[in-house]
Design a protein around this motif. Structure first.
Motif, PDB file in Angstrom:
ATOM      1  N   TRP A  16      20.720 -10.934 -68.445  1.00  6.95           N
ATOM      2  CA  TRP A  16      19.583 -10.892 -69.149  1.00  6.95           C
ATOM      3  C   TRP A  16      19.079  -9.326 -69.318  1.00  6.95           C
ATOM      4  O   TRP A  16      18.189  -9.026 -70.117  1.00  6.95           O
ATOM      5  CB  TRP A  16      18.798 -11.410 -68.317  1.00  6.95           C
ATOM      6  N   SER A  17      19.716  -8.291 -68.317  1.00  6.53           N
ATOM      7  CA  SER A  17      18.800  -6.980 -68.454  1.00  6.53           C
ATOM      8  C   SER A  17      19.277  -6.279 -69.790  1.00  6.53           C
ATOM      9  O   SER A  17      18.768  -5.093 -70.202  1.00  6.53           O
ATOM     10  CB  SER A  17      19.321  -6.335 -67.139  1.00  6.53           C
ATOM     11  N   GLY A  18      20.336  -6.585 -70.342  1.00 10.81           N
ATOM     12  CA  GLY A  18      20.618  -6.011 -71.844  1.00 10.81           C
ATOM     13  C   GLY A  18      21.887  -4.973 -71.626  1.00 10.81           C
ATOM     14  O   GLY A  18      22.278  -5.159 -70.556  1.00 10.81           O
ATOM     15  N   GLU A  23      17.154  -0.585 -71.438  1.00 15.32           N
ATOM     16  CA  GLU A  23      16.807  -2.012 -71.048  1.00 15.32           C
ATOM     17  C   GLU A  23      17.210  -2.335 -69.472  1.00 15.32           C
ATOM     18  O   GLU A  23      16.483  -3.108 -69.106  1.00 15.32           O
ATOM     19  CB  GLU A  23      17.814  -2.951 -72.053  1.00 15.32           C
ATOM     20  N   VAL A  24      17.990  -1.630 -69.070  1.00 17.16           N
ATOM     21  CA  VAL A  24      18.567  -2.244 -67.765  1.00 17.16           C
ATOM     22  C   VAL A  24      17.583  -1.580 -66.765  1.00 17.16           C
ATOM     23  O   VAL A  24      17.086  -2.106 -65.816  1.00 17.16           O
ATOM     24  CB  VAL A  24      19.694  -1.308 -67.513  1.00 17.16           C
ATOM     25  N   LEU A  25      17.111  -0.203 -67.096  1.00 16.47           N
ATOM     26  CA  LEU A  25      16.097   0.422 -66.061  1.00 16.47           C
ATOM     27  C   LEU A  25      14.869  -0.363 -66.152  1.00 16.47           C
ATOM     28  O   LEU A  25      14.028  -0.237 -65.143  1.00 16.47           O
ATOM     29  CB  LEU A  25      15.747   1.966 -66.650  1.00 16.47           C
ATOM     30  N   ARG A  26      14.519  -0.997 -66.963  1.00 15.15           N
ATOM     31  CA  ARG A  26      13.147  -2.110 -66.987  1.00 15.15           C
ATOM     32  C   ARG A  26      13.307  -3.121 -65.889  1.00 15.15           C
ATOM     33  O   ARG A  26      12.330  -3.442 -65.609  1.00 15.15           O
ATOM     34  CB  ARG A  26      12.944  -2.492 -68.439  1.00 15.15           C
ATOM     35  N   LYS A  85      26.121  -2.952 -62.925  1.00 14.52           N
ATOM     36  CA  LYS A  85      25.200  -2.654 -64.045  1.00 14.52           C
ATOM     37  C   LYS A  85      24.449  -1.367 -63.993  1.00 14.52           C
ATOM     38  O   LYS A  85      24.181  -0.848 -64.951  1.00 14.52           O
ATOM     39  CB  LYS A  85      24.259  -3.742 -64.271  1.00 14.52           C
ATOM     40  N   ILE A  86      23.860  -0.997 -62.706  1.00 10.51           N
ATOM     41  CA  ILE A  86      22.911   0.161 -62.535  1.00 10.51           C
ATOM     42  C   ILE A  86      23.576   0.885 -61.173  1.00 10.51           C
ATOM     43  O   ILE A  86      24.019   0.271 -60.126  1.00 10.51           O
ATOM     44  CB  ILE A  86      21.507  -0.577 -62.370  1.00 10.51           C
ATOM     45  N   PRO A  87      23.503   2.182 -61.321  1.00  8.95           N
ATOM     46  CA  PRO A  87      23.764   3.076 -60.313  1.00  8.95           C
ATOM     47  C   PRO A  87      22.716   2.801 -58.905  1.00  8.95           C
ATOM     48  O   PRO A  87      21.475   2.751 -59.348  1.00  8.95           O
ATOM     49  CB  PRO A  87      23.870   4.434 -60.713  1.00  8.95           C
TER      50      PRO A  87
END
Length: 149
Positions: A16-18, A23-26, A85-87
Motif C-alpha cells: 500500500w505504501s507505494g 510515498e514510503v516515508l509517509r 521496503k524501508i531502511p
C-alpha cells in the motif's frame, strides 16, 4: 493468532505504501508500530528462552512453540518484510529497541555469571548500595557498548 497477523499487516503496508521514497516515508510511523508490535514479544520470547535454557536448564524438547518460538519467527519475518521496503534508519525509535536488547543481554550475562559463581557474601553494606552498584555496572556496559558500535 495476532502474532500471525503482524507479518501479514507488514506485507499489506508494503504493497500500500507505494514505490517512491516519499510515498514510503509517509508510512514510517505505521512501520514503527509494526516493528514495536513484532519486536517486543520477540525480545521477550528470546529472553524467556535464554532464561529457561541457562537458569532452569530446560530441555529443547520441552519448549512451548507458541510462547518461545512463534514470537521470534514473527519478529524475524516482520523485520525482514519491512526491511525490503524501508531502511531501519528511517524507522523512528528503532535504535531504542537495539539499546533495550543490549541492556537485556548485559543483564542476562551478569546474572548468568553471578549464578555460576556460587558467591556467598556476608556483608554489612546496605542493599541500596548493592542495587546502585548494579545499576552503575549496567550503565558502564551500555556506555561501552555504544562506544564499541
Amino acid at each position: 493468532m495476532a502474532l500471525v497477523c503482524v507479518p501479514l499487516l507488514a506485507l499489506l503496508l508494503n504493497m500500500w505504501s507505494g514505490k517512491t521514497a516519499e510515498e514510503v516515508l509517509r508510512f514510517k510511523y505505521g512501520y514503527t508500530v509494526l516493528v514495536y508490535v513484532a519486536a517486543i514479544p520477540g525480545i521477550f520470547a528470546l529472553t524467556l528462552g535464554v532464561y529457561l535454557f541457562l537458569f532452569e536448564r530446560q530441555s529443547v524438547w520441552q519448549m512451548n512453540l507458541i510462547t518461545q518460538v512463534l514470537p521470534v519467527i514473527t519478529m524475524a519475518a516482520t523485520l525482514w518484510i519491512i526491511r525490503q521496503k524501508i531502511p531501519f534508519q528511517y524507522v523512528p525509535g528503532f535504535g531504542k529497541l537495539s539499546g533495550f536488547l543490549t541492556l537485556i543481554a548485559a543483564l542476562m550475562g551478569i546474572l548468568f555469571f553471578l549464578d555460576r559463581l556460587h558467591f556467598y557474601a556476608f556483608t554489612y553494606v546496605p542493599f541500596v548500595y548493592l542495587v546502585a552498584g548494579f545499576v552503575g555496572l549496567l550503565l558502564v556496559i551500555r556506555f561501552a557498548w555504544s562506544q564499541l558500535f
